[in-house]
Write an enzyme that holds these catalytic residues in place. Structure first.
Site, short mmCIF file in Angstrom:
data_model
loop_
_atom_site.label_atom_id
_atom_site.label_comp_id
_atom_site.label_asym_id
_atom_site.label_seq_id
_atom_site.Cartn_x
_atom_site.Cartn_y
_atom_site.Cartn_z
CB SER A 246 -0.87 0.02 1.25
OG SER A 246 -0.03 0.26 2.37
CE LYS A 247 0.85 8.34 -1.75
NZ LYS A 247 0.09 9.49 -2.19
#
Ligand code: GLU
Length: 491
Positions: A246-247
Protein backbone atom coordinates in the site's frame (compact mmCIF):
# COMPACT_ATOMS: atom_id res chain seq x y z
CA UNK A 1 -21.88 -17.53 -29.07
CA UNK A 2 -22.12 -14.41 -27.00
CA UNK A 3 -19.37 -11.86 -27.03
CA UNK A 4 -16.62 -11.96 -24.43
CA UNK A 5 -16.84 -8.69 -22.55
CA UNK A 6 -14.49 -7.63 -19.78
CA UNK A 7 -14.25 -4.57 -17.68
CA UNK A 8 -11.79 -2.66 -15.60
CA UNK A 9 -13.76 -0.58 -13.10
CA UNK A 10 -11.38 1.39 -10.85
CA UNK A 11 -12.65 3.62 -8.06
CA UNK A 12 -10.87 6.94 -8.61
CA UNK A 13 -9.80 7.42 -5.02
CA UNK A 14 -6.04 7.32 -5.56
CA UNK A 15 -3.41 6.70 -8.18
CA UNK A 16 -3.19 3.59 -10.35
CA UNK A 17 -1.14 1.12 -8.33
CA UNK A 18 0.57 -2.13 -9.16
CA UNK A 19 -2.41 -4.23 -8.08
CA UNK A 20 -4.90 -2.24 -10.16
CA UNK A 21 -2.60 -2.19 -13.16
CA UNK A 22 -2.15 -5.93 -12.96
CA UNK A 23 -5.95 -6.44 -12.84
CA UNK A 24 -6.32 -4.15 -15.85
CA UNK A 25 -3.59 -6.05 -17.68
CA UNK A 26 -5.14 -9.47 -17.06
CA UNK A 27 -8.50 -8.23 -18.30
CA UNK A 28 -6.86 -6.67 -21.33
CA UNK A 29 -4.86 -9.82 -22.12
CA UNK A 30 -7.95 -11.96 -21.86
CA UNK A 31 -9.97 -9.59 -24.06
CA UNK A 32 -7.23 -9.60 -26.69
CA UNK A 33 -6.82 -13.34 -26.51
CA UNK A 34 -10.52 -14.05 -26.97
CA UNK A 35 -11.21 -11.28 -29.45
CA UNK A 36 -13.46 -9.75 -26.82
CA UNK A 37 -14.01 -6.19 -25.66
CA UNK A 38 -12.63 -4.35 -22.66
CA UNK A 39 -14.83 -1.75 -21.03
CA UNK A 40 -13.35 0.95 -18.83
CA UNK A 41 -15.70 2.12 -16.12
CA UNK A 42 -14.82 4.73 -13.56
CA UNK A 43 -16.67 3.81 -10.38
CA UNK A 44 -17.02 7.31 -9.02
CA UNK A 45 -20.08 6.87 -6.81
CA UNK A 46 -18.09 7.64 -3.67
CA UNK A 47 -18.31 11.38 -4.21
CA UNK A 48 -16.25 12.27 -1.17
CA UNK A 49 -13.24 10.18 -2.10
CA UNK A 50 -13.37 10.37 -5.91
CA UNK A 51 -11.18 13.04 -7.49
CA UNK A 52 -10.57 14.40 -10.96
CA UNK A 53 -6.85 14.07 -10.34
CA UNK A 54 -7.19 10.40 -9.65
CA UNK A 55 -9.31 9.85 -12.78
CA UNK A 56 -6.63 11.52 -14.89
CA UNK A 57 -3.90 9.60 -13.13
CA UNK A 58 -5.61 6.28 -13.87
CA UNK A 59 -6.22 7.17 -17.53
CA UNK A 60 -2.62 8.36 -17.94
CA UNK A 61 -1.27 5.24 -16.26
CA UNK A 62 -3.29 2.93 -18.53
CA UNK A 63 -2.22 4.88 -21.60
CA UNK A 64 1.41 4.71 -20.57
CA UNK A 65 1.12 0.94 -20.08
CA UNK A 66 -0.50 0.65 -23.50
CA UNK A 67 -3.62 -0.94 -22.03
CA UNK A 68 -6.32 0.32 -24.35
CA UNK A 69 -10.05 -0.21 -24.04
CA UNK A 70 -12.88 -0.65 -26.50
CA UNK A 71 -15.65 1.18 -24.67
CA UNK A 72 -15.74 3.93 -22.13
CA UNK A 73 -14.66 5.40 -19.94
CA UNK A 74 -18.18 5.17 -18.58
CA UNK A 75 -18.79 7.01 -15.33
CA UNK A 76 -20.83 5.13 -12.79
CA UNK A 77 -22.50 8.28 -11.42
CA UNK A 78 -24.21 8.82 -14.80
CA UNK A 79 -26.14 5.60 -14.32
CA UNK A 80 -27.75 6.31 -10.97
CA UNK A 81 -31.22 5.93 -12.52
CA UNK A 82 -30.37 2.33 -13.40
CA UNK A 83 -29.13 1.67 -9.87
CA UNK A 84 -32.27 3.11 -8.28
CA UNK A 85 -34.53 1.25 -10.70
CA UNK A 86 -32.81 -2.01 -9.72
CA UNK A 87 -33.27 -1.23 -6.02
CA UNK A 88 -36.94 -0.50 -6.65
CA UNK A 89 -37.34 -3.74 -8.59
CA UNK A 90 -35.80 -5.71 -5.73
CA UNK A 91 -38.13 -4.01 -3.25
CA UNK A 92 -41.18 -4.65 -5.44
CA UNK A 93 -40.26 -8.29 -5.91
CA UNK A 94 -39.76 -8.75 -2.20
CA UNK A 95 -36.03 -9.42 -2.62
CA UNK A 96 -35.30 -6.37 -0.52
CA UNK A 97 -36.91 -4.53 2.36
CA UNK A 98 -36.72 -1.24 4.17
CA UNK A 99 -34.84 -1.34 7.43
CA UNK A 100 -35.51 1.35 10.00
CA UNK A 101 -32.98 0.24 12.63
CA UNK A 102 -30.90 3.19 13.74
CA UNK A 103 -27.15 3.13 13.82
CA UNK A 104 -27.19 3.42 17.60
CA UNK A 105 -29.40 0.38 17.99
CA UNK A 106 -27.33 -1.63 15.52
CA UNK A 107 -24.09 -0.64 17.27
CA UNK A 108 -25.45 -1.63 20.66
CA UNK A 109 -26.60 -5.01 19.31
CA UNK A 110 -23.24 -5.55 17.72
CA UNK A 111 -21.43 -4.87 20.93
CA UNK A 112 -23.69 -7.18 22.88
CA UNK A 113 -23.14 -9.93 20.27
CA UNK A 114 -19.42 -9.34 20.43
CA UNK A 115 -19.43 -9.68 24.21
CA UNK A 116 -21.50 -12.86 24.01
CA UNK A 117 -19.29 -14.14 21.16
CA UNK A 118 -22.32 -14.47 18.93
CA UNK A 119 -22.95 -13.82 15.26
CA UNK A 120 -22.31 -10.13 14.52
CA UNK A 121 -24.58 -9.95 11.49
CA UNK A 122 -27.85 -8.13 11.15
CA UNK A 123 -30.50 -9.84 13.29
CA UNK A 124 -33.36 -9.36 10.83
CA UNK A 125 -35.50 -7.05 13.00
CA UNK A 126 -37.10 -5.28 10.02
CA UNK A 127 -37.18 -8.29 7.77
CA UNK A 128 -40.63 -9.32 8.87
CA UNK A 129 -42.31 -5.92 9.29
CA UNK A 130 -45.85 -5.91 7.95
CA UNK A 131 -46.66 -3.47 5.09
CA UNK A 132 -48.73 -1.37 7.47
CA UNK A 133 -45.84 -1.12 9.94
CA UNK A 134 -43.48 -0.06 7.17
CA UNK A 135 -45.94 2.59 6.02
CA UNK A 136 -46.38 3.91 9.53
CA UNK A 137 -42.63 4.26 10.04
CA UNK A 138 -42.24 5.96 6.72
CA UNK A 139 -45.05 8.36 7.51
CA UNK A 140 -43.38 9.11 10.82
CA UNK A 141 -40.36 10.16 8.78
CA UNK A 142 -38.01 7.51 10.22
CA UNK A 143 -35.00 7.15 7.91
CA UNK A 144 -34.35 3.75 6.41
CA UNK A 145 -31.81 1.81 4.43
CA UNK A 146 -32.73 -0.89 1.91
CA UNK A 147 -31.49 -4.36 2.70
CA UNK A 148 -31.30 -7.36 0.43
CA UNK A 149 -33.38 -10.26 1.69
CA UNK A 150 -31.05 -13.26 1.63
CA UNK A 151 -33.22 -16.27 0.71
CA UNK A 152 -34.03 -18.60 3.56
CA UNK A 153 -32.69 -21.70 1.93
CA UNK A 154 -30.95 -24.80 3.04
CA UNK A 155 -27.61 -25.53 1.52
CA UNK A 156 -25.00 -23.44 -0.14
CA UNK A 157 -24.74 -20.69 -2.66
CA UNK A 158 -21.73 -20.52 -4.87
CA UNK A 159 -20.03 -20.09 -8.19
CA UNK A 160 -17.28 -21.68 -10.22
CA UNK A 161 -14.15 -19.57 -10.04
CA UNK A 162 -11.81 -19.95 -13.00
CA UNK A 163 -8.79 -19.64 -10.73
CA UNK A 164 -9.93 -21.14 -7.45
CA UNK A 165 -12.48 -23.72 -8.48
CA UNK A 166 -15.88 -24.07 -6.86
CA UNK A 167 -16.51 -21.48 -4.14
CA UNK A 168 -19.40 -22.14 -1.82
CA UNK A 169 -20.87 -20.66 1.27
CA UNK A 170 -23.83 -21.45 3.48
CA UNK A 171 -26.83 -19.16 2.98
CA UNK A 172 -26.96 -18.71 6.74
CA UNK A 173 -23.52 -17.13 6.70
CA UNK A 174 -24.75 -14.22 4.60
CA UNK A 175 -26.60 -11.39 6.38
CA UNK A 176 -29.19 -9.20 4.84
CA UNK A 177 -26.80 -6.64 3.42
CA UNK A 178 -27.51 -3.00 2.70
CA UNK A 179 -27.99 -2.01 -0.94
CA UNK A 180 -29.26 1.56 -0.52
CA UNK A 181 -28.05 4.00 2.14
CA UNK A 182 -30.40 6.09 4.28
CA UNK A 183 -29.59 9.09 2.08
CA UNK A 184 -31.11 7.20 -0.84
CA UNK A 185 -27.78 6.40 -2.51
CA UNK A 186 -27.28 2.83 -3.75
CA UNK A 187 -24.14 1.10 -2.56
CA UNK A 188 -21.21 -0.14 -4.59
CA UNK A 189 -22.29 -3.76 -4.29
CA UNK A 190 -25.50 -3.06 -6.18
CA UNK A 191 -24.20 -0.42 -8.62
CA UNK A 192 -21.37 -2.68 -9.66
CA UNK A 193 -23.72 -5.56 -10.52
CA UNK A 194 -26.27 -3.33 -12.26
CA UNK A 195 -23.51 -1.85 -14.43
CA UNK A 196 -22.00 -5.23 -15.20
CA UNK A 197 -25.41 -6.54 -16.27
CA UNK A 198 -26.09 -3.46 -18.42
CA UNK A 199 -22.61 -3.64 -19.96
CA UNK A 200 -23.17 -7.35 -20.66
CA UNK A 201 -19.96 -8.32 -18.90
CA UNK A 202 -19.23 -11.99 -19.45
CA UNK A 203 -16.06 -12.34 -17.32
CA UNK A 204 -15.09 -10.62 -14.10
CA UNK A 205 -11.38 -10.78 -13.35
CA UNK A 206 -10.62 -9.01 -10.09
CA UNK A 207 -8.72 -9.33 -6.83
CA UNK A 208 -9.44 -11.97 -4.20
CA UNK A 209 -10.22 -9.10 -1.83
CA UNK A 210 -13.57 -8.89 -3.62
CA UNK A 211 -14.62 -12.44 -2.87
CA UNK A 212 -16.94 -11.56 -0.01
CA UNK A 213 -18.63 -9.11 -2.37
CA UNK A 214 -18.95 -11.80 -5.01
CA UNK A 215 -20.85 -14.09 -2.66
CA UNK A 216 -23.46 -11.40 -2.13
CA UNK A 217 -23.44 -10.27 -5.72
CA UNK A 218 -24.27 -13.79 -6.87
CA UNK A 219 -27.56 -13.33 -5.01
CA UNK A 220 -28.14 -9.98 -6.71
CA UNK A 221 -27.66 -11.50 -10.17
CA UNK A 222 -30.19 -14.15 -9.35
CA UNK A 223 -32.73 -11.70 -7.96
CA UNK A 224 -32.29 -9.39 -10.94
CA UNK A 225 -32.82 -12.30 -13.29
CA UNK A 226 -29.42 -12.03 -14.95
CA UNK A 227 -27.03 -14.86 -15.78
CA UNK A 228 -23.87 -15.08 -13.71
CA UNK A 229 -20.69 -13.95 -15.41
CA UNK A 230 -17.56 -16.08 -15.13
CA UNK A 231 -15.51 -15.06 -12.13
CA UNK A 232 -11.72 -15.25 -11.85
CA UNK A 233 -10.30 -13.95 -8.58
CA UNK A 234 -6.65 -13.13 -8.78
CA UNK A 235 -4.27 -13.41 -5.82
CA UNK A 236 -3.26 -10.45 -3.74
CA UNK A 237 0.18 -8.98 -4.01
CA UNK A 238 2.07 -8.91 -0.73
CA UNK A 239 5.45 -7.61 0.31
CA UNK A 240 8.27 -9.84 1.49
CA UNK A 241 6.85 -9.72 5.02
CA UNK A 242 3.47 -10.88 3.74
CA UNK A 243 1.80 -7.51 4.29
CA UNK A 244 -0.52 -6.08 1.67
CA UNK A 245 1.31 -3.51 -0.43
CA UNK A 246 0.00 0.00 0.00
CA UNK A 247 1.01 3.57 -0.43
CA UNK A 248 1.02 4.12 3.31
CA UNK A 249 3.59 1.47 4.04
CA UNK A 250 5.52 1.35 0.77
CA UNK A 251 5.22 4.83 -0.67
CA UNK A 252 5.29 5.68 -4.35
CA UNK A 253 7.03 2.44 -5.21
CA UNK A 254 3.63 0.78 -5.63
CA UNK A 255 2.35 3.48 -8.00
CA UNK A 256 2.48 2.99 -11.77
CA UNK A 257 3.66 6.59 -12.27
CA UNK A 258 6.77 5.77 -10.24
CA UNK A 259 7.87 3.39 -12.99
CA UNK A 260 7.18 5.87 -15.73
CA UNK A 261 9.16 8.49 -13.84
CA UNK A 262 12.01 6.06 -13.28
CA UNK A 263 12.44 5.25 -16.94
CA UNK A 264 10.82 1.87 -17.24
CA UNK A 265 9.83 0.66 -20.68
CA UNK A 266 6.03 0.26 -20.70
CA UNK A 267 5.87 -3.24 -22.13
CA UNK A 268 8.72 -4.40 -19.89
CA UNK A 269 6.70 -3.27 -16.90
CA UNK A 270 3.60 -5.09 -18.19
CA UNK A 271 5.74 -8.20 -18.60
CA UNK A 272 6.79 -7.89 -14.95
CA UNK A 273 3.19 -7.30 -13.81
CA UNK A 274 1.94 -10.30 -15.76
CA UNK A 275 4.34 -12.59 -13.90
CA UNK A 276 3.18 -11.15 -10.60
CA UNK A 277 0.36 -13.66 -10.18
CA UNK A 278 0.44 -15.61 -13.42
CA UNK A 279 2.89 -18.12 -14.79
CA UNK A 280 3.23 -19.82 -18.16
CA UNK A 281 3.89 -23.15 -16.44
CA UNK A 282 7.61 -23.08 -17.14
CA UNK A 283 10.59 -20.82 -16.40
CA UNK A 284 10.06 -18.48 -19.27
CA UNK A 285 9.96 -14.84 -18.21
CA UNK A 286 10.17 -12.75 -21.35
CA UNK A 287 7.14 -12.44 -23.60
CA UNK A 288 6.44 -9.98 -26.35
CA UNK A 289 2.98 -8.45 -26.32
CA UNK A 290 1.74 -10.99 -28.87
CA UNK A 291 3.38 -13.92 -27.11
CA UNK A 292 1.86 -12.90 -23.81
CA UNK A 293 -1.60 -12.63 -25.35
CA UNK A 294 -1.21 -16.13 -26.74
CA UNK A 295 0.21 -17.65 -23.57
CA UNK A 296 -2.21 -16.04 -21.12
CA UNK A 297 -4.97 -18.19 -19.65
CA UNK A 298 -7.15 -17.67 -16.59
CA UNK A 299 -6.37 -21.21 -15.46
CA UNK A 300 -2.70 -20.38 -15.08
CA UNK A 301 -3.30 -17.48 -12.72
CA UNK A 302 -1.75 -18.41 -9.37
CA UNK A 303 -4.03 -19.34 -6.52
CA UNK A 304 -1.81 -18.04 -3.77
CA UNK A 305 -0.51 -14.55 -3.12
CA UNK A 306 2.30 -13.14 -5.17
CA UNK A 307 5.24 -11.39 -3.62
CA UNK A 308 6.40 -7.95 -4.63
CA UNK A 309 10.02 -8.42 -3.75
CA UNK A 310 11.08 -5.02 -2.57
CA UNK A 311 13.43 -4.52 0.34
CA UNK A 312 13.56 -1.01 1.61
CA UNK A 313 16.84 -1.79 3.29
CA UNK A 314 18.63 -2.84 0.11
CA UNK A 315 19.87 0.37 -1.49
CA UNK A 316 21.13 -1.48 -4.55
CA UNK A 317 17.60 -1.99 -5.75
CA UNK A 318 15.06 0.77 -5.75
CA UNK A 319 12.28 -1.67 -6.60
CA UNK A 320 11.69 -5.39 -7.17
CA UNK A 321 14.93 -6.68 -8.78
CA UNK A 322 12.87 -8.71 -11.21
CA UNK A 323 11.20 -5.56 -12.52
CA UNK A 324 14.65 -4.09 -13.11
CA UNK A 325 16.04 -7.26 -14.70
CA UNK A 326 13.13 -7.49 -17.12
CA UNK A 327 13.52 -3.83 -17.97
CA UNK A 328 17.23 -4.31 -18.64
CA UNK A 329 16.45 -7.18 -20.93
CA UNK A 330 14.18 -5.03 -23.08
CA UNK A 331 16.54 -2.09 -22.91
CA UNK A 332 19.29 -4.21 -24.41
CA UNK A 333 17.35 -6.22 -26.93
CA UNK A 334 14.60 -4.00 -28.33
CA UNK A 335 15.09 -2.63 -31.84
CA UNK A 336 17.39 0.35 -31.49
CA UNK A 337 14.95 2.58 -33.39
CA UNK A 338 12.33 1.91 -30.71
CA UNK A 339 14.82 2.63 -27.97
CA UNK A 340 15.71 5.78 -29.91
CA UNK A 341 12.12 7.02 -29.61
CA UNK A 342 11.91 6.26 -25.90
CA UNK A 343 15.27 7.86 -25.13
CA UNK A 344 14.28 10.89 -27.16
CA UNK A 345 11.56 11.61 -24.58
CA UNK A 346 14.09 11.33 -21.78
CA UNK A 347 16.55 13.61 -23.49
CA UNK A 348 13.81 16.11 -24.26
CA UNK A 349 12.76 16.16 -20.64
CA UNK A 350 16.36 16.62 -19.53
CA UNK A 351 16.88 19.44 -22.07
CA UNK A 352 19.46 17.34 -23.92
CA UNK A 353 17.60 16.64 -27.14
CA UNK A 354 19.09 17.97 -30.34
CA UNK A 355 16.90 17.99 -33.42
CA UNK A 356 19.87 16.76 -35.48
CA UNK A 357 19.56 13.40 -33.73
CA UNK A 358 16.45 12.90 -35.81
CA UNK A 359 18.16 14.19 -38.95
CA UNK A 360 21.79 14.27 -39.97
CA UNK A 361 23.04 12.81 -36.71
CA UNK A 362 20.51 10.00 -36.57
CA UNK A 363 23.03 7.29 -37.38
CA UNK A 364 25.37 8.62 -34.71
CA UNK A 365 22.49 8.85 -32.23
CA UNK A 366 21.31 5.27 -32.73
CA UNK A 367 24.83 3.88 -32.76
CA UNK A 368 25.69 5.69 -29.55
CA UNK A 369 22.54 4.41 -27.82
CA UNK A 370 23.36 0.91 -28.96
CA UNK A 371 26.84 1.30 -27.54
CA UNK A 372 25.89 2.62 -24.14
CA UNK A 373 22.70 0.67 -23.44
CA UNK A 374 24.65 -2.44 -22.49
CA UNK A 375 25.21 -1.33 -18.91
CA UNK A 376 22.07 0.68 -18.34
CA UNK A 377 19.07 -0.30 -16.24
CA UNK A 378 16.42 2.23 -17.18
CA UNK A 379 15.72 4.88 -19.82
CA UNK A 380 16.69 7.53 -17.27
CA UNK A 381 20.28 6.31 -17.37
CA UNK A 382 20.76 7.70 -20.89
CA UNK A 383 20.29 11.21 -19.59
CA UNK A 384 22.19 10.70 -16.34
CA UNK A 385 24.95 8.09 -16.61
CA UNK A 386 25.11 8.72 -20.36
CA UNK A 387 24.96 12.50 -20.16
CA UNK A 388 28.55 12.95 -21.37
CA UNK A 389 27.50 11.69 -24.80
CA UNK A 390 24.93 14.43 -25.19
CA UNK A 391 26.21 17.41 -23.20
CA UNK A 392 29.28 19.13 -21.82
CA UNK A 393 27.97 19.71 -18.31
CA UNK A 394 28.14 16.11 -17.16
CA UNK A 395 29.14 15.06 -13.68
CA UNK A 396 32.35 13.20 -12.97
CA UNK A 397 31.50 10.50 -10.47
CA UNK A 398 33.40 10.57 -7.28
CA UNK A 399 34.77 7.06 -7.27
CA UNK A 400 36.52 7.17 -10.67
CA UNK A 401 37.59 10.75 -9.97
CA UNK A 402 39.47 9.64 -6.86
CA UNK A 403 40.71 6.36 -8.19
CA UNK A 404 41.58 7.21 -11.78
CA UNK A 405 42.39 10.91 -11.77
CA UNK A 406 43.27 12.55 -8.45
CA UNK A 407 45.56 9.69 -7.53
CA UNK A 408 47.81 10.59 -10.47
CA UNK A 409 48.57 14.34 -10.41
CA UNK A 410 50.76 13.94 -13.50
CA UNK A 411 47.62 13.38 -15.54
CA UNK A 412 47.18 17.16 -15.39
CA UNK A 413 50.04 17.32 -17.89
CA UNK A 414 49.78 13.97 -19.57
CA UNK A 415 46.14 14.12 -20.69
CA UNK A 416 46.42 17.61 -22.24
CA UNK A 417 49.60 16.39 -23.99
CA UNK A 418 47.63 13.46 -25.36
CA UNK A 419 44.95 15.91 -26.46
CA UNK A 420 47.58 17.81 -28.46
CA UNK A 421 48.63 14.61 -30.19
CA UNK A 422 45.00 13.84 -30.99
CA UNK A 423 44.49 17.33 -32.37
CA UNK A 424 47.45 16.84 -34.72
CA UNK A 425 46.29 13.51 -36.14
CA UNK A 426 45.43 13.68 -39.84
CA UNK A 427 42.44 11.57 -39.33
CA UNK A 428 41.01 10.60 -35.96
CA UNK A 429 40.74 6.82 -35.95
CA UNK A 430 39.92 5.16 -32.68
CA UNK A 431 42.59 2.50 -33.12
CA UNK A 432 45.25 5.10 -33.72
CA UNK A 433 43.97 7.13 -30.76
CA UNK A 434 44.35 4.10 -28.52
CA UNK A 435 47.83 3.42 -29.89
CA UNK A 436 48.87 6.98 -29.05
CA UNK A 437 47.52 6.58 -25.52
CA UNK A 438 49.59 3.43 -25.04
CA UNK A 439 52.64 5.08 -26.53
CA UNK A 440 52.33 7.94 -24.07
CA UNK A 441 52.08 5.46 -21.20
CA UNK A 442 55.24 3.80 -22.37
CA UNK A 443 57.07 7.12 -22.60
CA UNK A 444 56.02 8.03 -19.10
CA UNK A 445 56.75 4.56 -17.87
CA UNK A 446 53.29 3.87 -16.43
CA UNK A 447 50.81 1.16 -17.16
CA UNK A 448 48.51 1.97 -20.11
CA UNK A 449 45.59 1.70 -17.69
CA UNK A 450 46.66 4.89 -15.95
CA UNK A 451 46.23 6.90 -19.14
CA UNK A 452 43.24 4.98 -20.44
CA UNK A 453 41.25 4.94 -17.19
CA UNK A 454 42.10 8.58 -16.58
CA UNK A 455 40.90 9.40 -20.06
CA UNK A 456 37.68 7.43 -19.60
CA UNK A 457 36.90 9.30 -16.43
CA UNK A 458 37.64 12.72 -17.87
CA UNK A 459 35.76 12.02 -21.09
CA UNK A 460 32.68 10.21 -19.74
CA UNK A 461 32.59 10.85 -15.99
CA UNK A 462 32.07 7.12 -15.42
CA UNK A 463 34.08 4.34 -13.85
CA UNK A 464 33.08 1.80 -16.47
CA UNK A 465 31.52 1.72 -19.87
CA UNK A 466 32.05 0.51 -23.40
CA UNK A 467 35.57 -0.12 -24.69
CA UNK A 468 37.66 3.03 -24.86
CA UNK A 469 38.00 2.77 -28.65
CA UNK A 470 34.24 2.87 -29.00
CA UNK A 471 33.89 5.67 -26.50
CA UNK A 472 36.37 7.83 -28.40
CA UNK A 473 34.54 7.27 -31.65
CA UNK A 474 31.18 8.05 -30.12
CA UNK A 475 32.30 11.21 -28.32
CA UNK A 476 34.35 12.37 -31.32
CA UNK A 477 37.74 14.05 -31.59
CA UNK A 478 36.78 17.65 -30.84
CA UNK A 479 34.99 16.85 -27.63
CA UNK A 480 37.65 14.37 -26.51
CA UNK A 481 40.41 16.92 -27.07
CA UNK A 482 38.49 19.65 -25.28
CA UNK A 483 37.78 17.48 -22.25
CA UNK A 484 41.33 16.13 -21.96
CA UNK A 485 42.72 19.67 -22.08
CA UNK A 486 40.62 20.62 -19.09
CA UNK A 487 41.86 17.81 -16.84
CA UNK A 488 43.61 20.34 -14.57
CA UNK A 489 40.24 21.80 -13.53
CA UNK A 490 39.47 18.60 -11.68
CA UNK A 491 42.33 18.96 -9.23
N1 GLU B 1 -14.41 -0.18 -8.05
C1 GLU B 1 -13.99 -1.43 -7.52
C2 GLU B 1 -12.54 -1.32 -7.10
O1 GLU B 1 -11.82 -0.48 -7.59
C3 GLU B 1 -14.20 -2.47 -8.57
C4 GLU B 1 -14.06 -3.86 -8.15
C5 GLU B 1 -14.55 -4.82 -9.20
O2 GLU B 1 -15.72 -5.16 -9.23
O3 GLU B 1 -13.71 -5.19 -10.04
O4 GLU B 1 -12.08 -2.07 -6.26
Amino acid sequence: MTETRLRFPPSPTGYLHIGGARTALYNWLFAKKTGGKLILRIEDTDAERSTEESINGILDGLKWLGIDWDEGPYFQTRFSDDHLAAARKLLDQGNAYKCFCTKEVLDAKREAALAAKQNLGYDGTCRHLKPAEVRAKEEAGIPFVVRFRVPERQGTLGYDDKVLGRIECDYREVDDFVIVRSNGKPLYLLCNVVDDIRDKISHIIRGQDHMTNTTRQVLLYEALGAPLPVFAHIPLTLDTKKAKISKRSHGEIVAVHFYREHGFIPWAFNNFLALLGWSPGNDREIFTRQEMIEAFTLERINKSSSIFNFRKDDPKFFTDPKAIAINEHYLRTMAIEEIGELVRQELEEAGLWNQEYAGEKRQWYLKTLDLIRERFHTLKDFATLGRAYFAEDFRIEDKPLQKNVLKFPELQDWLPALADRYARMDEFSAEEAERLARELAEEKDVKPGVIINGMRTVVTGQLAGPSMIEVLTAIGRDRVVQRLRRTGELF
